[in-house]
Scaffold this active site. Structure first.
Site, short mmCIF file in Angstrom:
data_model
loop_
_atom_site.label_atom_id
_atom_site.label_comp_id
_atom_site.label_asym_id
_atom_site.label_seq_id
_atom_site.Cartn_x
_atom_site.Cartn_y
_atom_site.Cartn_z
N SER A 1 1.94 1.65 -15.17
CA SER A 1 2.75 2.47 -14.97
C SER A 1 1.80 4.16 -15.54
O SER A 1 0.49 3.86 -15.73
CB SER A 1 2.83 3.26 -17.08
OG SER A 1 4.15 4.57 -17.23
N HIS B 1 8.68 -0.21 -22.39
CA HIS B 1 7.92 1.01 -21.82
C HIS B 1 9.31 1.51 -20.85
O HIS B 1 9.34 2.85 -21.10
CB HIS B 1 6.60 0.92 -21.69
CG HIS B 1 6.15 1.72 -20.93
ND1 HIS B 1 6.17 3.02 -19.72
CD2 HIS B 1 5.34 3.17 -20.91
CE1 HIS B 1 6.27 3.39 -18.96
NE2 HIS B 1 5.10 3.90 -20.18
N ASN B 2 9.67 0.75 -20.28
CA ASN B 2 10.66 1.80 -19.27
C ASN B 2 11.99 2.66 -20.26
O ASN B 2 12.23 3.34 -19.72
CB ASN B 2 10.99 1.25 -18.03
CG ASN B 2 10.10 0.92 -17.03
OD1 ASN B 2 8.78 1.33 -17.44
ND2 ASN B 2 9.57 1.31 -16.01
N GLU C 1 10.89 5.05 -21.80
CA GLU C 1 10.94 6.02 -21.02
C GLU C 1 12.21 6.63 -20.77
O GLU C 1 12.32 7.56 -20.28
CB GLU C 1 10.20 5.94 -20.56
CG GLU C 1 10.27 6.57 -18.72
CD GLU C 1 9.22 6.43 -17.66
OE1 GLU C 1 10.07 6.38 -16.47
OE2 GLU C 1 8.29 5.62 -17.83
N LEU D 1 1.39 -0.93 0.44
CA LEU D 1 -0.10 -0.03 0.21
C LEU D 1 0.77 0.90 -0.14
O LEU D 1 0.32 2.37 0.63
CB LEU D 1 -1.37 0.25 1.07
CG LEU D 1 -2.15 -1.06 1.36
CD1 LEU D 1 -2.56 -1.24 2.96
CD2 LEU D 1 -2.99 -0.92 0.22
N LYS E 1 6.03 -4.46 -20.54
CA LYS E 1 6.29 -2.77 -19.60
C LYS E 1 7.55 -2.63 -19.31
O LYS E 1 8.22 -1.28 -18.82
CB LYS E 1 5.88 -2.91 -18.13
CG LYS E 1 6.17 -2.54 -16.56
CD LYS E 1 5.39 -0.78 -17.45
CE LYS E 1 5.53 0.43 -15.82
NZ LYS E 1 6.38 0.32 -15.12
#
Length: 301
Positions: free
Chosen positions: A112, A167-168, A171, A8, A164
């Site tokens: 993301s 994707h990074n 980025e 969390l 992912k």
């Protein structure tokens, strides 16, 4: 639907709140007592109705591995684990096989959106069987942007974290390009308004993007970035992307250079650049003063 959320922190906590805002029942657990709904993983499993779905948002590596091992002992046949952190896709495949032997499903989800995801929605890339993905589709629909998009079932187990990872890596390259453009304009005696230039690019140009919006926000707070140390950590996905490029013989020079630039940011006085300076001095007489960093030209004999 009902969902267990393990982890969390900045991402998992915001995701849990977005799901609750959308009407889902989220039972949250974190090893930090603050904000959790139950005291242990066992309590979490007991609170969920079978067949259960548990979504993990804990740090990749040992923390994720230990959590999955513990859950495997607590969950039952027909339950499902969604790994929403940044695990390596190779680990996903091995874990899915281990859990399948126990009758437990596994979905890998690349997420993301950062701290803005609760408000704007997240981009989510998942890997797994069509049946397992269908079970969590209500959650995926609620986490992704209200206007639609931001979601792909990329393939079987491992595909979500693989895309992912890519994707990074992309980025990394985009961030490095903005960074180099900033340094070039700031170093020149031509551009008087560097922050204003970036701001002007946000509309009508081919480089407009959310990353550009975030850069403009940063420059509004600190136009010369004087309060920021020039140090950039890498969380692992950039390295994995470069390794995957090597494994598949795919040229990825931009992403690779962006990763190495982050390594260079951690050196107060780069040993490599010391060698470059020493060599230039030897063959060209370009000595550099340690105290002033000003070049001192020494004519060759």
């Amino acid at each position: 639907m009902q969902l267990g959320m393990v982890g969390l922190g900045r991402m998992g906590g915001n995701m849990a709140q977005r799901l609750r805002d959308k009407g889902h029942e989220v039972v949250g657990f974190d090893f930090n007592p603050e904000g959790r709904d139950v005291e242990s993983l066992a309590d979490l499993v007991d609170r969920l109705d079978a067949p259960r779905v548990v979504w993990l948002m804990v740090p990749a590596g040992e923390a994720t591995a230990a959590t999955i091992t513990s859950l495997a002992e607590l969950l039952s046949t027909g339950d499902l684990i969604v790994e929403g952190g940044n695990s390596h896709y190779v680990d996903d495949r091995r874990r899915a096989d281990d859990l399948k032997a126990r009758g437990i499903g596994y979905v890998d989800a690349g997420v993301s959106g950062g701290v803005w995801g609760r408000q704007n929605g997240y981009g989510i890339m998942v890997g797994g069987t069509a049946e397992d993905i269908a079970r969590v589709k209500p959650v995926l629909d609620s986490l992704t942007p209200d206007a639609g998009g931001g979601y792909v079932h990329a393939g079987g187990v491992g595909a979500g974290h693989f895309v992912k990872m890519v994707h990074n890596g992309i980025e990394y390259g985009m961030m490095q390009a903005f960074a180099e453009g900033y340094e070039l304009m700031a170093a020149s005696d031509i551009v008087d308004d560097v922050p204003g230039t970036f701001d002007s690019w946000r509309e009508g140009t081919v480089v407009r993007s959310w990353l550009l919006d975030l850069l403009v926000r940063a420059l509004e707070d600190d136009p010369d970035l004087e309060g920021i140390r020039g140090y950039a950590q890498d969380s692992g996905e950039g390295r994995w992307t470069v390794k995957a490029a090597v494994d598949h013989a795919v040229p990825a020079p931009v992403i690779t250079a962006a990763l190495f630039a982050r390594f260079a940011s951690r050196q107060d006085d780069s040993p490599a650049m010391k060698v470059v300076a020493a060599l230039r001095n030897q063959f060209g007489g370009h000595a550099v003063s340690k105290s002033t960093d000003e070049p001192a030209h020494t004519p060759r004999s």
